[in-house]
Design a protein around this motif. Structure first.
Motif, short mmCIF file in Angstrom:
data_model
loop_
_atom_site.label_atom_id
_atom_site.label_comp_id
_atom_site.label_asym_id
_atom_site.label_seq_id
_atom_site.Cartn_x
_atom_site.Cartn_y
_atom_site.Cartn_z
N GLN A 43 0.77 -1.33 -0.07
CA GLN A 43 -0.09 0.03 -0.02
C GLN A 43 1.00 1.39 -0.01
O GLN A 43 0.21 2.37 -0.02
CB GLN A 43 -0.90 0.01 1.21
N TRP A 44 2.30 1.14 -0.04
CA TRP A 44 2.98 2.35 -0.19
C TRP A 44 3.51 2.59 -1.44
O TRP A 44 4.50 1.72 -2.14
CB TRP A 44 4.42 1.97 0.82
N PRO A 45 3.02 3.50 -2.17
CA PRO A 45 3.55 3.48 -3.47
C PRO A 45 4.83 3.66 -3.98
O PRO A 45 5.68 4.40 -3.23
CB PRO A 45 2.76 4.89 -4.15
N GLY A 46 5.32 2.98 -4.71
CA GLY A 46 6.63 2.70 -5.14
C GLY A 46 7.81 1.93 -4.41
O GLY A 46 8.86 1.85 -4.55
N ALA A 47 7.21 1.64 -3.08
CA ALA A 47 8.27 0.93 -2.22
C ALA A 47 8.51 -0.53 -2.34
O ALA A 47 7.54 -1.38 -2.81
CB ALA A 47 7.69 0.94 -0.45
N LYS A 48 9.66 -0.96 -2.31
CA LYS A 48 10.05 -2.04 -2.20
C LYS A 48 10.96 -2.79 -1.32
O LYS A 48 11.90 -1.99 -0.71
CB LYS A 48 11.11 -2.53 -3.82
N LEU A 49 10.45 -3.54 -0.36
CA LEU A 49 11.24 -4.04 0.95
C LEU A 49 12.29 -4.77 0.46
O LEU A 49 12.22 -5.88 -0.11
CB LEU A 49 10.12 -4.81 1.74
N LEU A 50 13.54 -4.29 1.32
CA LEU A 50 14.86 -5.17 1.08
C LEU A 50 14.83 -5.90 2.42
O LEU A 50 15.42 -7.20 2.51
CB LEU A 50 16.01 -4.19 0.92
N ASP A 51 14.49 -5.34 3.64
CA ASP A 51 14.86 -6.17 4.96
C ASP A 51 14.25 -5.58 5.92
O ASP A 51 13.78 -4.35 5.93
CB ASP A 51 16.36 -6.04 5.14
N HIS A 52 13.95 -6.29 7.07
CA HIS A 52 13.45 -5.66 8.31
C HIS A 52 13.79 -6.54 9.55
O HIS A 52 14.20 -7.40 9.37
CB HIS A 52 11.60 -5.53 7.79
N ALA B 231 2.35 2.93 26.29
CA ALA B 231 2.18 1.36 26.43
C ALA B 231 3.29 0.80 25.46
O ALA B 231 3.79 1.22 24.65
CB ALA B 231 0.73 1.18 25.73
N PRO B 232 3.52 -0.39 25.97
CA PRO B 232 4.67 -1.28 25.45
C PRO B 232 4.10 -1.55 23.96
O PRO B 232 3.02 -1.67 23.54
CB PRO B 232 4.67 -2.57 26.06
N HIS B 233 5.19 -1.74 22.84
CA HIS B 233 4.77 -1.86 21.44
C HIS B 233 6.03 -2.40 20.79
O HIS B 233 7.08 -2.63 21.47
CB HIS B 233 4.60 -0.15 20.98
N TYR B 234 5.78 -2.55 19.35
CA TYR B 234 6.61 -3.06 18.55
C TYR B 234 7.47 -1.99 17.89
O TYR B 234 7.09 -0.99 17.49
CB TYR B 234 6.12 -3.83 17.51
N GLU B 235 8.96 -2.08 17.91
CA GLU B 235 9.73 -1.15 16.99
C GLU B 235 10.10 -1.82 15.82
O GLU B 235 10.54 -2.74 16.03
CB GLU B 235 10.94 -0.52 17.97
N VAL B 236 9.93 -1.40 14.60
CA VAL B 236 9.84 -1.94 13.55
C VAL B 236 11.18 -1.14 12.65
O VAL B 236 10.73 0.27 12.47
CB VAL B 236 8.71 -1.98 12.32
N PHE B 237 12.04 -1.80 12.15
CA PHE B 237 13.01 -1.11 11.39
C PHE B 237 12.92 -1.65 9.94
O PHE B 237 13.06 -2.95 9.74
CB PHE B 237 14.46 -1.15 11.86
N LEU B 238 12.89 -0.79 8.86
CA LEU B 238 12.61 -1.29 7.50
C LEU B 238 13.74 -0.67 6.56
O LEU B 238 14.40 0.59 6.91
CB LEU B 238 11.38 -0.67 7.04
N ASP B 239 14.12 -1.55 5.76
CA ASP B 239 15.12 -0.94 4.61
C ASP B 239 14.30 -1.00 3.42
O ASP B 239 13.87 -2.01 2.91
CB ASP B 239 16.53 -1.75 4.58
N LEU B 240 13.89 -0.04 2.79
CA LEU B 240 13.15 0.35 1.56
C LEU B 240 13.62 0.87 0.42
O LEU B 240 14.69 1.76 0.65
CB LEU B 240 11.94 1.16 2.10
#
Length: 528
Positions: free
Chosen positions: A410-419, A434-443
Motif C-alpha cells: 500500500q506504499w506507492p513505489g516501495a520495495k522491501l529489502l529487509d526488516h 504502552a509497550p509496543h513494537y519497534e519496526v526497522f525497515l530498509d526500503l
C-alpha cells in the motif's frame, strides 16, 4: 561417448587429469596445441561428478526407503553408539526436549538460537554438494563450464569443497578470495558468467547494494588494471549498467547469466524476493541445501520445483518432528520420526547432533508438501523464536511478515529489502506509553513515510492477529513504531552478527532482536 572414453583411461590417470591446472592456466602455460586436454579435463571432471552423484543418489534413495532404520543409525552416530543403530523410542523416553537457555541466548547475541555444532557432518556436507552440483548441471549445463561461475562473497553456497573437482568446475575462488571487493572485481571483469554464487541471499543483497554505492570506485579499479590487465571498455560497461538503476542490473553486467546460487537459511526470503524483483530480475535461483543451527538439515534435489522445497533426509544429524498446528499445547512433547509425517501438517524440527546429548527444539517450523520414499518433502515457513510478545500476545514470524507485506504493497513505489523488529522494553522506549513494537525497515523507492502510511502496518497487524487487535483496542499495547534506516544499516547488523564468537559460518538472519546492542545499532541509523 564420454563414458566409454573414461573407461578406456587407466584408473591412475583420472586423478592426475583432475589435478592438472585448470583451463585458464593450461591455456596460458601450454598454448593452443593442448587445448584438447583442457576439454578432456572438463569432461573427466563432469564424468567424475556424475558418477559421484549417482552413487550418492542411490545411497540417499536406499536410506529414505528405510527411514526408521536409517534414523536409528543416525542416532547411533550422534551418540557414538553401536553402528547397527540405537533404539529411538528408548532415547526419546529417556531424554526430555530442551530449548536454548537464557544463558545460551546471551552468548548468541541475545537471539533465540540453540547452541549446536557449527560443523556439518562431513558425509552430509559432501552429499549436499555433490547432489546439488549434479542438479545444477542438469538444469543449467553451462553453469559448470570453466570460468562460467564466480563467487562474490567470502562464504560459499557449497557446504563442502571438492579439492579435485573444484578448480576444474570453476568452484575455487580467485586470489584474495577472503576479500569481498577482490571477489566482486574478479566477477565484474568476466562478462561471460553463467552462474553467480554467494553464501546467502542476504549476503548477495549486500553485494549489490554495495556495488551501487561503490560503482565508480570499482569501475576505476577495472579501468586501471587492478587484479589484471586494464579493461577501460569493461569499466565503461559497468558505469552504463549502473546508470540504468537496480532493476535487471545483473543481466546488464553479465548478459549470459542464467542462475544465482545461494545457501538457504532462516530469514532469507525477503532478500531473495528483493533480488528477484530488482537486481537479479529474470534469473533462476538455486540452493543446494537448507542450513539451520549451524548444520545442514535438508537437501534440494529438484531445481525445477518452486524455490524453497527440500527433502528432510534421515540423517545424520538425527531429526524429529514436533506437531506445530494451532491448538497444540505448548508443553506437548510427543515427537514423530520422519516416516510419520503427514502431508499438509506443520512440524517444529527437533535436533540431536554429534556434539550434544540433548534433544533441542530448533524453532524452525516446516510444512510437509510431499514425500520422497518414506521421508517428507517440506517447505520452511517460519521460526518460533522470531515471535513478538509485549502483553502475552504472540505475533509469530509468518504472521508479521504477511502483515508487513500487505502494508508495503500500500506504499506507492516501495520495495522491501529487509526488516527487523524489537520489543519496546529492549530499547526502553515505552516510558510514558504502552509497550509496543519497534519496526526497522530498509526500503527501496521510498525515502520517507507519512504518518498515514506508518499506521497502515499497525492496521494490517490488527487484521492478522485478533489478540493484537484486542490489546490495541483496550490500549494495553501501543501502535507499532515504524522507522526507515539508512542504506548499509542491515549490512552493519549482519557484520555484527557474524563477528560473534559463537556465530556459525552462515548465520540465519534474525527478524526479532533481543539484544540491546544490536537494536541500538539499527536505531543509530534511522533516517525517519
Amino acid at each position: 561417448m564420454l563414458r566409454w572414453l573414461l573407461l578406456l583411461l587407466p584408473p591412475f590417470l583420472l586423478p592426475l587429469l583432475l589435478l592438472l591446472p585448470p583451463a585458464v592456466a593450461l591455456r596460458g602455460c601450454l598454448g593452443a596445441r593442448l587445448a584438447w586436454l583442457v576439454g578432456l579435463q572438463q569432461r573427466v571432471a563432469l564424468g567424475a561428478l556424475g558418477w559421484a552423484a549417482t552413487w550418492q543418489r542411490r545411497r540417499l534413495d536406499h536410506s529414505t526407503r528405510h527411514a526408521a532404520r536409517s534414523q536409528g543409525q543416525a542416532l547411533a552416530w550422534c551418540l557414538r553408539g553401536p553402528k547397527g543403530g540405537t533404539d529411538t523410542s528408548a532415547f526419546r523416553n529417556h531424554l526430555p526436549l530442551t530449548t536454548a537457555s537464557q544463558a545460551q541466548e546471551e552468548e548468541n547475541g541475545g537471539q533465540d538460537q540453540p547452541l549446536t555444532s557449527s560443523q556439518h557432518p562431513r558425509e552430509a556436507a559432501l552429499q549436499a554438494t555433490v547432489l546439488g552440483l549434479s542438479a545444477l548441471s542438469k538444469a543449467h549445463p553451462a553453469a559448470l563450464a570453466p570460468g562460467a561461475a564466480a563467487r562474490v562473497t567470502p562464504t560459499s553456497p557449497w557446504p563442502r569443497p571438492l579439492p579435485w573437482l573444484g578448480p576444474v568446475l570453476g568452484l575455487a575462488g580467485p586470489p584474495g578470495a577472503e576479500d569481498p571487493q577482490a571477489l566482486l572485481l574478479a566477477a565484474l571483469r568476466s562478462p561471460g558468467l553463467r552462474a553467480l554464487e554467494a553464501g546467502t541471499a542476504t549476503e548477495l543483497l549486500d553485494v549489490f547494494t554495495g556495488l551501487e554505492a561503490q560503482g565508480e570506485e570499482l569501475a576505476g579499479a577495472i579501468a586501471t588494471g587492478h587484479l589484471g590487465a586494464p579493461l577501460p571498455g569493461r569499466a565503461a560497461e559497468l558505469r552504463a549498467a549502473l546508470e540504468q538503476g537496480p532493476r535487471g542490473l545483473a543481466l546488464r553486467l553479465w548478459p549470459q547469466l542464467q542462475v544465482v546460487v545461494t545457501l538457504d537459511a532462516g530469514g532469507q526470503a525477503e532478500a531473495a524476493a528483493a533480488l528477484g524483483a530488482l537486481w537479479c530480475q529474470g534469473l533462476a535461483f538455486f540452493s543446494p541445501a537448507f542450513s539451520a543451527a549451524g548444520g545442514l538439515l535438508a537437501l534440494s534435489l529438484w531445481p525445477d520445483q518452486p524455490r524453497g522445497v527440500y527433502l528432510l533426509p534421515p540423517g545424520p544429524p538425527f531429526i524429529e518432528l514436533l506437531p506445530a498446528k494451532e491448538g497444540t499445547p505448548e508443553g506437548d512433547t510427543g515427537t514423530l520420526l520422519l516416516a510419520g509425517a503427514q502431508q499438509g501438517e506443520e512440524y517444529e524440527l527437533v535436533l540431536t547432533d554429534h556434539a550434544s546429548l540433548t534433544r533441542c527444539r530448533l524453532g524452525d517450523v516446516v510444512q510437509v508438501v510431499g514425500a520422497h520414499n518414506q521421508c517428507p518433502v517440506v517447505r520452511f515457513i517460519y521460526r518460533r523464536g522470531q515471535a513478538l510478545s509485549v502483553r502475552g500476545e504472540v505475533t509469530d514470524e509468518r504472521m508479521f511478515s504477511e502483515a508487513l507485506g500487505r502494508a508495503v504493497a500500500q506504499w506507492p513505489g516501495a520495495k522491501l529489502l529487509d526488516h527487523c523488529c524489537v520489543e519496546s522494553s529492549v530499547l526502553d522506549s515505552s516510558e510514558g506509553s504502552a509497550p509496543h513494537y519497534e519496526v526497522f525497515l530498509d526500503l527501496r523507492g521510498l525515502r520517507n513515510l507519512s504518518e498515514e502510511n506508518r499506521e497502515k502496518l499497525d492496521l494490517c497487524l490488527q487484521d492478522a492477529s485478533p489478540s493484537y487487535k484486542s490489546l490495541r483496542f483496550r490500549g494495553s499495547v501501543g501502535p507499532a513504531q515504524v522507522h526507515l534506516v539508512a542504506r548499509g544499516a542491515f549490512s552493519a547488523l549482519r557484520a555484527a552478527l557474524a563477528a560473534r564468537p559463537s556465530s556459525p559460518a552462515l548465520p540465519a538472519m534474525p527478524r526479532v532482536l533481543r539484544h540491546r546492542r544490536l537494536a541500538q545499532l539499527l536505531r543509530s541509523r534511522v533516517l525517519s
